[in-house]
Structure formats: C-alpha cells, structure tokens
Design a protein around this motif. Sequence first.
Motif, PDB file in Angstrom:
ATOM      1  N   ARG A 298      40.608  12.666  11.425  1.00 28.62           N
ATOM      2  CA  ARG A 298      40.915  11.230  11.371  1.00 28.62           C
ATOM      3  C   ARG A 298      39.628  10.407  11.352  1.00 28.62           C
ATOM      4  NH1 ARG A 298      40.808   7.322  14.946  1.00 28.62           N
ATOM      5  NH2 ARG A 298      40.405   8.731  16.659  1.00 28.62           N
TER       6      ARG A 298
ATOM      7  N   GLN B 190      38.013   8.639   7.966  1.00 25.78           N
ATOM      8  CA  GLN B 190      37.941   7.167   7.983  1.00 25.78           C
ATOM      9  C   GLN B 190      36.500   6.714   7.757  1.00 25.78           C
ATOM     10  OE1 GLN B 190      39.684   5.576  11.571  1.00 25.78           O
ATOM     11  NE2 GLN B 190      41.725   6.289  11.040  1.00 25.78           N
TER      12      GLN B 190
ATOM     13  N   LYS C 279      42.742   4.760   7.541  1.00 28.22           N
ATOM     14  CA  LYS C 279      42.052   3.473   7.626  1.00 28.22           C
ATOM     15  C   LYS C 279      40.630   3.590   7.078  1.00 28.22           C
ATOM     16  CE  LYS C 279      44.453   1.583  11.614  1.00 28.22           C
ATOM     17  NZ  LYS C 279      45.311   2.594  12.219  1.00 28.22           N
TER      18      LYS C 279
ATOM     19  N   SER D 149      37.279  -2.218   9.015  1.00 29.92           N
ATOM     20  CA  SER D 149      37.780  -3.577   8.782  1.00 29.92           C
ATOM     21  C   SER D 149      36.762  -4.463   8.059  1.00 29.92           C
ATOM     22  CB  SER D 149      38.128  -4.214  10.134  1.00 29.92           C
ATOM     23  OG  SER D 149      37.061  -4.043  11.055  1.00 29.92           O
TER      24      SER D 149
ATOM     25  N   GLY E 106      35.268  -1.402  17.045  1.00 32.08           N
ATOM     26  CA  GLY E 106      36.638  -1.130  17.490  1.00 32.08           C
ATOM     27  C   GLY E 106      37.054  -2.028  18.629  1.00 32.08           C
TER      28      GLY E 106
ATOM     29  N   SER F 147      41.261   0.839  23.562  1.00 29.56           N
ATOM     30  CA  SER F 147      40.858   1.942  22.675  1.00 29.56           C
ATOM     31  C   SER F 147      41.700   3.179  23.016  1.00 29.56           C
ATOM     32  CB  SER F 147      39.358   2.209  22.870  1.00 29.56           C
ATOM     33  OG  SER F 147      39.006   3.439  22.293  1.00 29.56           O
ATOM     34  N   VAL F 148      42.716   3.443  22.179  1.00 29.23           N
ATOM     35  CA  VAL F 148      43.673   4.508  22.511  1.00 29.23           C
ATOM     36  C   VAL F 148      43.034   5.890  22.526  1.00 29.23           C
ATOM     37  CG1 VAL F 148      45.840   3.412  21.807  1.00 29.23           C
ATOM     38  CG2 VAL F 148      44.452   4.511  20.086  1.00 29.23           C
ATOM     39  N   HIS F 149      42.007   6.084  21.695  1.00 25.73           N
ATOM     40  CA  HIS F 149      41.425   7.429  21.571  1.00 25.73           C
ATOM     41  C   HIS F 149      40.258   7.667  22.523  1.00 25.73           C
ATOM     42  CE1 HIS F 149      43.919   8.016  18.079  1.00 25.73           C
ATOM     43  NE2 HIS F 149      43.438   6.921  17.535  1.00 25.73           N
TER      44      HIS F 149
ATOM     45  N   LYS G 256      33.178  11.228  20.711  1.00 25.66           N
ATOM     46  CA  LYS G 256      32.482   9.958  20.920  1.00 25.66           C
ATOM     47  C   LYS G 256      31.594  10.146  22.147  1.00 25.66           C
ATOM     48  CE  LYS G 256      35.003   5.992  20.470  1.00 25.66           C
ATOM     49  NZ  LYS G 256      36.225   5.121  20.368  1.00 25.66           N
TER      50      LYS G 256
ATOM     51  N   ASN H 249      33.237   2.030  22.814  1.00 23.99           N
ATOM     52  CA  ASN H 249      33.146   0.919  21.849  1.00 23.99           C
ATOM     53  C   ASN H 249      32.372  -0.269  22.438  1.00 23.99           C
ATOM     54  OD1 ASN H 249      34.935   2.621  20.553  1.00 23.99           O
ATOM     55  ND2 ASN H 249      36.646   1.189  20.475  1.00 23.99           N
TER      56      ASN H 249
HETATM   57  N1  FAQ Z   1      38.271  -0.929  11.408  1.00 24.24           N
HETATM   58  O1  FAQ Z   1      41.006   4.052  19.850  1.00 24.24           O
HETATM   59  P1  FAQ Z   1      40.036   3.376  18.960  1.00 24.24           P
HETATM   60  C1  FAQ Z   1      29.552   2.259   7.199  1.00 24.24           C
HETATM   61  C2  FAQ Z   1      41.270   1.676  14.632  1.00 24.24           C
HETATM   62  S1  FAQ Z   1      29.791   2.255   8.870  1.00 24.24           S
HETATM   63  C3  FAQ Z   1      39.457  -0.334  11.161  1.00 24.24           C
HETATM   64  O2  FAQ Z   1      38.866   2.721  19.597  1.00 24.24           O
HETATM   65  P2  FAQ Z   1      38.351   5.385  17.705  1.00 24.24           P
HETATM   66  C4  FAQ Z   1      28.161   2.144   6.639  1.00 24.24           C
HETATM   67  C5  FAQ Z   1      41.094   3.148  14.974  1.00 24.24           C
HETATM   68  O3  FAQ Z   1      40.920   3.925  13.796  1.00 24.24           O
HETATM   69  C6  FAQ Z   1      31.519   1.908   9.180  1.00 24.24           C
HETATM   70  N2  FAQ Z   1      40.144   0.344  12.114  1.00 24.24           N
HETATM   71  O4  FAQ Z   1      39.604   4.383  17.785  1.00 24.24           O
HETATM   72  C7  FAQ Z   1      28.109   1.229   5.478  1.00 24.24           C
HETATM   73  C8  FAQ Z   1      42.387   3.432  15.697  1.00 24.24           C
HETATM   74  O5  FAQ Z   1      43.461   3.555  14.758  1.00 24.24           O
HETATM   75  P3  FAQ Z   1      44.106   5.017  14.348  1.00 24.24           P
HETATM   76  C9  FAQ Z   1      32.295   3.140   9.460  1.00 24.24           C
HETATM   77  C10 FAQ Z   1      39.571   0.426  13.332  1.00 24.24           C
HETATM   78  O6  FAQ Z   1      38.472   6.142  16.433  1.00 24.24           O
HETATM   79  C11 FAQ Z   1      27.438   0.025   5.592  1.00 24.24           C
HETATM   80  C12 FAQ Z   1      42.649   2.143  16.453  1.00 24.24           C
HETATM   81  O7  FAQ Z   1      41.912   1.130  15.769  1.00 24.24           O
HETATM   82  N3  FAQ Z   1      31.842   3.805  10.622  1.00 24.24           N
HETATM   83  O8  FAQ Z   1      30.538   2.386   6.574  1.00 24.24           O
HETATM   84  C13 FAQ Z   1      38.340  -0.152  13.640  1.00 24.24           C
HETATM   85  O9  FAQ Z   1      38.209   6.144  18.964  1.00 24.24           O
HETATM   86  C14 FAQ Z   1      27.364  -0.846   4.513  1.00 24.24           C
HETATM   87  C15 FAQ Z   1      42.243   2.217  17.924  1.00 24.24           C
HETATM   88  O10 FAQ Z   1      40.816   2.271  18.084  1.00 24.24           O
HETATM   89  C16 FAQ Z   1      32.608   4.711  11.265  1.00 24.24           C
HETATM   90  O11 FAQ Z   1      33.725   4.975  10.867  1.00 24.24           O
HETATM   91  C17 FAQ Z   1      37.681  -0.860  12.621  1.00 24.24           C
HETATM   92  N4  FAQ Z   1      36.499  -1.487  12.809  1.00 24.24           N
HETATM   93  O12 FAQ Z   1      37.081   4.395  17.600  1.00 24.24           O
HETATM   94  C18 FAQ Z   1      28.692   1.553   4.253  1.00 24.24           C
HETATM   95  C19 FAQ Z   1      31.989   5.386  12.463  1.00 24.24           C
HETATM   96  N5  FAQ Z   1      38.048   0.086  14.929  1.00 24.24           N
HETATM   97  O13 FAQ Z   1      43.013   5.795  13.672  1.00 24.24           O
HETATM   98  C20 FAQ Z   1      28.637   0.664   3.163  1.00 24.24           C
HETATM   99  C21 FAQ Z   1      32.828   6.518  12.974  1.00 24.24           C
HETATM  100  C22 FAQ Z   1      39.075   0.799  15.436  1.00 24.24           C
HETATM  101  O14 FAQ Z   1      44.590   5.653  15.605  1.00 24.24           O
HETATM  102  C23 FAQ Z   1      27.955  -0.550   3.296  1.00 24.24           C
HETATM  103  N6  FAQ Z   1      33.997   6.037  13.673  1.00 24.24           N
HETATM  104  N7  FAQ Z   1      39.995   1.002  14.482  1.00 24.24           N
HETATM  105  O15 FAQ Z   1      45.203   4.660  13.374  1.00 24.24           O
HETATM  106  C24 FAQ Z   1      33.993   5.691  14.986  1.00 24.24           C
HETATM  107  O16 FAQ Z   1      32.970   5.724  15.638  1.00 24.24           O
HETATM  108  C25 FAQ Z   1      35.305   5.325  15.619  1.00 24.24           C
HETATM  109  O17 FAQ Z   1      36.343   5.786  14.779  1.00 24.24           O
HETATM  110  C26 FAQ Z   1      35.479   3.789  15.891  1.00 24.24           C
HETATM  111  C27 FAQ Z   1      36.895   3.561  16.474  1.00 24.24           C
HETATM  112  C28 FAQ Z   1      34.444   3.309  16.899  1.00 24.24           C
HETATM  113  C29 FAQ Z   1      35.362   2.980  14.594  1.00 24.24           C
END
Ligand code: FAQ
Length: 309
Positions: free
Chosen positions: A34, A38, A104, A107, A197, A203-205, A215, A219
């Motif tokens: 997941r 994402q 997802k 955002s 996030g 933060s459910v996860h 992680k 967040n």
């Molecule tokens: N947008 O329980 P948590 C880049 C969702 S960098 C949309 O806290 P988690 C570089 C979350 O999926 C950007 N949805 O979740 C670049 C969960 O829903 P689910 C990407 C969000 O996973 C720059 C629900 O809310 N970086 O692209 C968002 O423990 C310029 C509950 O939230 C990453 O993906 C959001 N902002 O923590 C490229 C980093 N926030 O899945 C081009 C890796 C939360 O249950 C140009 N990801 N949700 O349906 C992470 O570190 C984590 O997944 C978080 C969320 C911190 C994003």
Amino acid sequence: MDKFEEAFNKIIEKDRKVEPRDWMPEKYRQTNIRQISQHAHSEIIGMQPEGNWLLRAPSLRSKQVLLAKIQDEAGHGLYLYSVAETLGISRQEMIAQLQSGEAKYSSIFNYPTVSWADIGAVGWLVDGAAIVNQVSLQRTSYGPYSRAMVRICKEESFHQRQGYEIMCSMAFGTAEQKEMAQDALNRFWEPALMMFGPHDSDSVHKGQSMEWKIKRESNDHLRQRFIDRTVPQAQYLGLTIPDDQLKFNEETQHWETGPFNWDEFWNVVKGNGPCNQERIDHHIAAHKDNEWVREAAAAYAAKTELEVA
Ligand code: FAQ
C-alpha cells in the motif's frame, strides 16, 4: 508463535532488514505494498503539475533543469514499482488500482501550477517535505524500499535546490515577481504540510507501521521538522508564511502553527480536489497512447527469451 514469526520479529527487533525471500506477516506485506505503491504513484502523477511548465520555462537553462528533475521523478516511480513488485504485486495491478481510484497518491499533486513561481514552490516545499519524510524512510525495515530511498533522497536534494533557486530569483527580483513568489507560497504552504498525513491521533496506520518499523517517525514529528527547517528559509526570502498564528516557542525551540483545514485535505484525498479528475484522465490517456511501447517491449523480451532457450 512459530519459528518463522519468531525469525521475523527478531529481524525487526535487531534493526535488520526484511528481504523479499524472508517470511513476513501478510499484513506487513500488504502495508508495504500500500505505502510503496502509493509512493510510486505520487512520483508519477507528480510529473504532471511540473510538466505543465516545460514548454513555458523562462530560459533554456531552467527548461533543462526542470526536464532533468521530471525525468528523475519518473525514475523514482520505476524504482518504487520494482520494489513493490518484490512483494508479489504486478505493475499492471498497481496501475489498475491507481486508475480506478482504489490506490491513493499524495494529495499535493491535485493542486494546479498556475505560474512559474509555483514550480519554485513545488521544488522548495513539496520536494523539501518529501526529503524530510524519505530521509526517515531510509531506515524503514523493508530492505529494497530502504535502499531505494537512499538513491532517491540524493536526487530530491537537487530538486529542492532547484525550487529554492527559482524562489530566490523571484523573491529578490521585481516587485511583481516577489508578489508571484508570495502567492505561490500562500497556495502551497498548507497543502505541503498535509503531505505528512493526518495528525498522529487520526493516523490509522501509525501504531502497526511504527511497531514494524515501516514508519520510523510519526506524521506530526516529521511535519514539525519540516516546519522548523522551512520557516527560516521563507524569512531569508523576505516572504510571509500564510499563518497568522505562527509563532516560535522559546521553551520547545519549535515553530507553532495555527490549525489546518483538514476538511479540505480529506476532500482532496477522496478525489474531489481541484485537479484529481484531470490527473487521472491524463494518466489513462497517456497509458493508452503508449500501449504499443509495452507491446513492443514484451515482444522483444519474448524473442530474447526464445533465443536464449
Ligand atoms: N495524500 O494512517 P495514515 C513525492 C492517507 S513525495 C493522500 O497516517 P500512513 C516526490 C493514507 O494513505 C510524496 N493520502 O497513513 C515528488 C491512509 O489511507 P489508506 C509521496 C494520504 O500510510 C516531489 C490515510 O490517509 N510520498 O512524490 C496522505 O501511515 C515533486 C490515513 O493516514 C510518500 O508517499 C496524503 N498526503 O502515512 C514527486 C512517502 N496522507 O492508505 C514529484 C511514503 C495520508 O489507508 C514532484 N508514504 N493519506 O487508504 C508515507 O510516508 C505514508 O504513507 C504517509 C501516510 C506519511 C504519506
């Protein structure tokens, strides 16, 4: 607890890396799929708001730099899809989940880039936020994800500098340019903070992902690090952070912000942001247009396999 689970727990406890062939709990595998998919989708969809300015970059130099940055994002997406594939999901499945809205992406990429200053704000704030999050993820427990993060972070640092350089030239340029820089900051500040996030309490996860060391920091913790790092950068530019409650707490040595508009965040996450539909429609169209490339690559791979056999 059987011996497989015991071995897995030991890897986590000793801060070693879980590798693709190791036994892992199904929920660990699914949580990684997941998050990593994402993350990959964010890199790919994130190319769109920047691509919007490729043909309008104000100089040959800025065009070359922006093109290199966008190509890096494509590379990040590819590493990350490959990482997720080691967990037993195919690229086709991930793309289908993105296009159907089941998966997802960040955002932030549902906001439009309406001026050249927005390209500066994306590099400075969006890549800046991505670095804070991804430096922490270099220590994530899944080995292939952690190693991909090391390479990606090096490239993100260049991206952040690219954005800050644009902000500098605009903030120290004419009054009109400075106004454009301020306007970009006004629109991108809060969405950039939301990239981390929801608050920890929502933060459910958080609990399970921290326990498994997917992680490494929460967040809110990462968001605060980004705020503390970025406010002085805005001050240097002579720009105002769009938050009239922003103040420095001498005791904690942290910048404190006013409340965020979480209704807007969830609205965008649910697919109702300003550009959600446009981003997905564009992805579907590009994917369809490029079908012949995938077919040709698959035919070439099949032919090579036949020759080797
Ligand atoms: N947008 O329980 P948590 C880049 C969702 S960098 C949309 O806290 P988690 C570089 C979350 O999926 C950007 N949805 O979740 C670049 C969960 O829903 P689910 C990407 C969000 O996973 C720059 C629900 O809310 N970086 O692209 C968002 O423990 C310029 C509950 O939230 C990453 O993906 C959001 N902002 O923590 C490229 C980093 N926030 O899945 C081009 C890796 C939360 O249950 C140009 N990801 N949700 O349906 C992470 O570190 C984590 O997944 C978080 C969320 C911190 C994003």
